[in-house]
Scaffold this active site. Sequence first.
Site, PDB file in Angstrom:
ATOM      1  N   LYS A   1      53.391  39.337  35.831  1.00  0.00           N
ATOM      2  CA  LYS A   1      52.360  40.078  36.570  1.00  0.00           C
ATOM      3  C   LYS A   1      51.283  40.575  35.613  1.00  0.00           C
ATOM      4  CE  LYS A   1      50.193  42.607  39.511  1.00  0.00           C
ATOM      5  NZ  LYS A   1      49.322  42.045  40.544  1.00  0.00           N
TER       6      LYS A   1
ATOM      7  N   ARG B   1      38.141  52.860  43.146  1.00  0.00           N
ATOM      8  CA  ARG B   1      38.885  53.125  41.906  1.00  0.00           C
ATOM      9  C   ARG B   1      38.335  52.309  40.753  1.00  0.00           C
ATOM     10  NH1 ARG B   1      44.966  52.736  44.278  1.00  0.00           N
ATOM     11  NH2 ARG B   1      43.884  51.300  45.673  1.00  0.00           N
TER      12      ARG B   1
ATOM     13  N   LYS C   1      49.789  59.994  57.097  1.00  0.00           N
ATOM     14  CA  LYS C   1      49.573  58.535  57.020  1.00  0.00           C
ATOM     15  C   LYS C   1      50.477  57.839  58.039  1.00  0.00           C
ATOM     16  CE  LYS C   1      49.150  56.519  52.896  1.00  0.00           C
ATOM     17  NZ  LYS C   1      49.490  55.823  51.618  1.00  0.00           N
TER      18      LYS C   1
ATOM     19  N   ASN D   1      47.236  39.316  35.280  1.00  0.00           N
ATOM     20  CA  ASN D   1      46.075  40.216  35.395  1.00  0.00           C
ATOM     21  C   ASN D   1      45.339  40.339  34.072  1.00  0.00           C
ATOM     22  OD1 ASN D   1      46.308  40.624  38.084  1.00  0.00           O
ATOM     23  ND2 ASN D   1      46.743  42.817  37.989  1.00  0.00           N
TER      24      ASN D   1
ATOM     25  N   ALA E   1      29.663  36.303  35.878  1.00  0.00           N
ATOM     26  CA  ALA E   1      29.248  37.451  35.051  1.00  0.00           C
ATOM     27  C   ALA E   1      28.816  38.595  35.967  1.00  0.00           C
ATOM     28  CB  ALA E   1      28.108  37.043  34.140  1.00  0.00           C
TER      29      ALA E   1
ATOM     30  N   CYS F   1      43.655  47.678  39.714  1.00  0.00           N
ATOM     31  CA  CYS F   1      44.640  46.845  39.007  1.00  0.00           C
ATOM     32  C   CYS F   1      44.228  46.476  37.590  1.00  0.00           C
ATOM     33  CB  CYS F   1      44.917  45.586  39.828  1.00  0.00           C
ATOM     34  SG  CYS F   1      45.638  45.976  41.408  1.00  0.00           S
TER      35      CYS F   1
HETATM   36  C1  UDX Z   1      43.231  41.699  41.142  1.00  0.00           C
HETATM   37  C2  UDX Z   1      43.889  40.342  41.021  1.00  0.00           C
HETATM   38  O1  UDX Z   1      42.944  39.337  41.377  1.00  0.00           O
HETATM   39  C3  UDX Z   1      45.089  40.258  41.960  1.00  0.00           C
HETATM   40  O2  UDX Z   1      45.739  39.017  41.812  1.00  0.00           O
HETATM   41  C4  UDX Z   1      46.058  41.376  41.591  1.00  0.00           C
HETATM   42  O3  UDX Z   1      47.190  41.380  42.442  1.00  0.00           O
HETATM   43  C5  UDX Z   1      45.365  42.712  41.709  1.00  0.00           C
HETATM   44  O4  UDX Z   1      44.193  42.738  40.882  1.00  0.00           O
HETATM   45  P1  UDX Z   1      41.621  42.940  42.781  1.00  0.00           P
HETATM   46  O5  UDX Z   1      41.646  44.001  41.712  1.00  0.00           O
HETATM   47  O6  UDX Z   1      41.800  43.337  44.204  1.00  0.00           O
HETATM   48  O7  UDX Z   1      42.760  41.824  42.457  1.00  0.00           O
HETATM   49  O8  UDX Z   1      40.186  42.263  42.727  1.00  0.00           O
HETATM   50  P2  UDX Z   1      39.597  40.945  42.073  1.00  0.00           P
HETATM   51  O9  UDX Z   1      39.017  40.138  43.145  1.00  0.00           O
HETATM   52  O10 UDX Z   1      40.575  40.328  41.165  1.00  0.00           O
HETATM   53  O11 UDX Z   1      38.389  41.532  41.186  1.00  0.00           O
HETATM   54  C6  UDX Z   1      38.720  42.461  40.162  1.00  0.00           C
HETATM   55  C7  UDX Z   1      37.422  42.872  39.495  1.00  0.00           C
HETATM   56  O12 UDX Z   1      36.872  41.775  38.750  1.00  0.00           O
HETATM   57  C8  UDX Z   1      36.329  43.316  40.475  1.00  0.00           C
HETATM   58  O13 UDX Z   1      35.661  44.435  39.934  1.00  0.00           O
HETATM   59  C9  UDX Z   1      35.397  42.117  40.525  1.00  0.00           C
HETATM   60  O14 UDX Z   1      34.054  42.489  40.810  1.00  0.00           O
HETATM   61  C10 UDX Z   1      35.514  41.585  39.104  1.00  0.00           C
HETATM   62  N1  UDX Z   1      35.214  40.159  39.010  1.00  0.00           N
HETATM   63  C11 UDX Z   1      36.026  39.254  39.613  1.00  0.00           C
HETATM   64  C12 UDX Z   1      34.124  39.744  38.252  1.00  0.00           C
HETATM   65  O15 UDX Z   1      33.384  40.563  37.700  1.00  0.00           O
HETATM   66  N2  UDX Z   1      33.868  38.421  38.118  1.00  0.00           N
HETATM   67  C13 UDX Z   1      34.653  37.477  38.723  1.00  0.00           C
HETATM   68  O16 UDX Z   1      34.372  36.296  38.576  1.00  0.00           O
HETATM   69  C14 UDX Z   1      35.759  37.905  39.497  1.00  0.00           C
END
Ligand code: UDX
Length: 435
Positions: free
Chosen positions: A203, A327, A31, A207, A251, A259
Amino acid sequence: MVGSGYVGLVSGACFADFGHDVICVDKAVEKIEALKKGIIPIFEPGLDALVESNVKAGRLSFTTDLTEAVAEADVVFIAVGTPSRRGDGHADLGYVYAASSEIAAAIKGFTVIVTKSTVPVGTGDEVERIIRETNPEADFAVVSNPEFLREGAAIEDFKRPDRIVVGLSDERARAVMTEVYRPLYLNQSPLLFTSRRTSELIKYAANGFLAMKITFINEMADLCERVGADVQDVSRGIGLDGRIGSKFLHAGPGYGGSCFPKDTLALAKTAQDYDAPVRLIETTIAVNDNRKRAMGRKVIAAVGGDVRGKKVAVLGLTFKPNTDDMRDSPAIAVVQTLKDAGAIVSGYDPEGMENAKQMMDIEFASGPYQAAEGADVAVLVTEWNEFRALDLERLKSVMKSPILVDLRNVYRAPEVEAHGFTYTGVGKTEEVTKV
Ligand code: UDX
């Protein structure tokens, strides 16, 4: 920056862009070698340009030698992985603890050690104990500084954060962290100082709340299908209330990623350990897990209740658009449900194919129309821009039967049905087509 993955690499490159001197450390030699050649091992929009410009400016470098990097550093960020521990869902802190003892041995002068990785409440105390035991002479402070970066928008989220949270009790550390974040602070991004444990909990609480908000609208979607309402209008109708807010109210097939699934589980476990169970989060986890498979059953229902020997085209495999990350993607459970029911699955994703090939035993197509060739049904799982304006006539011409299941409500039933498709959305009332 110890750990050059999603969080470490983005944070390191952004700190360098603020004008700091940053050394990104990682144990993975290949990496680091790739990074030194300007090859970025992850897909994050804008990251390659940001890394390149800061390497050129001499503010960003890469090494496998943690000792040398720490010796020179005023601040050492721990940004290593904290995956869910096999079996019990607790966060696996092995990498954090290993980094802590390595860092301890290399400290020179007053050094601030920052946990940027998502770590359970109390981890900072453990890191402090490890460092003190490993190097009793070390002059240091351990600080919590969680990240709130969304994959695919990580640089934007780092440079224009809603807030910066710093958990500490040492005044010297406060001065150092204020300096580290000065460029953001000057842009009026609130710099919130709390205790270390409070920062660690913020944090998880953030989440957990976001995952719960998504799960809430997903359950509203199921109710909409029963009562004949439209979940997108429900989402808009409640989201316009300033106290609710319209974000994270779309939805879909359930949340995934590296995360939400991991952090909700770790939060629930921590709460149980401290005898203050967070039942709303426990329910969120259960509802979300069931939902992904229910989406697979939605596809089966759309083709009349039996997919044995039938071909399903899956459009989108990553857990969300603008990432290559698979993931805990909902697509994994949707595909498994379809395969368990005897379907033949052909999948396509603009960025996730390499990772998907490690995780899914399906046919992989070179594009959406190739995936749909001879398919009895097409299911849109990830709302990549590439899928927002499909040539529906072309799609229909290659499919065996024109059935579209849209798990992200990208399309509207009337426009799709006008092209002869049967359309199923999420939380949409089955438009009874006027006979
Ligand atoms: C998330 C948090 O948003 C971020 O602040 C934290 O640091 C890490 O985790 P991430 O996991 O990268 O970020 O993606 P995010 O955009 O939050 O979406 C997470 C999941 O929720 C995705 O599978 C997305 O498809 C889903 N989602 C998100 C929905 O189904 N509906 C929504 O309205 C928003």
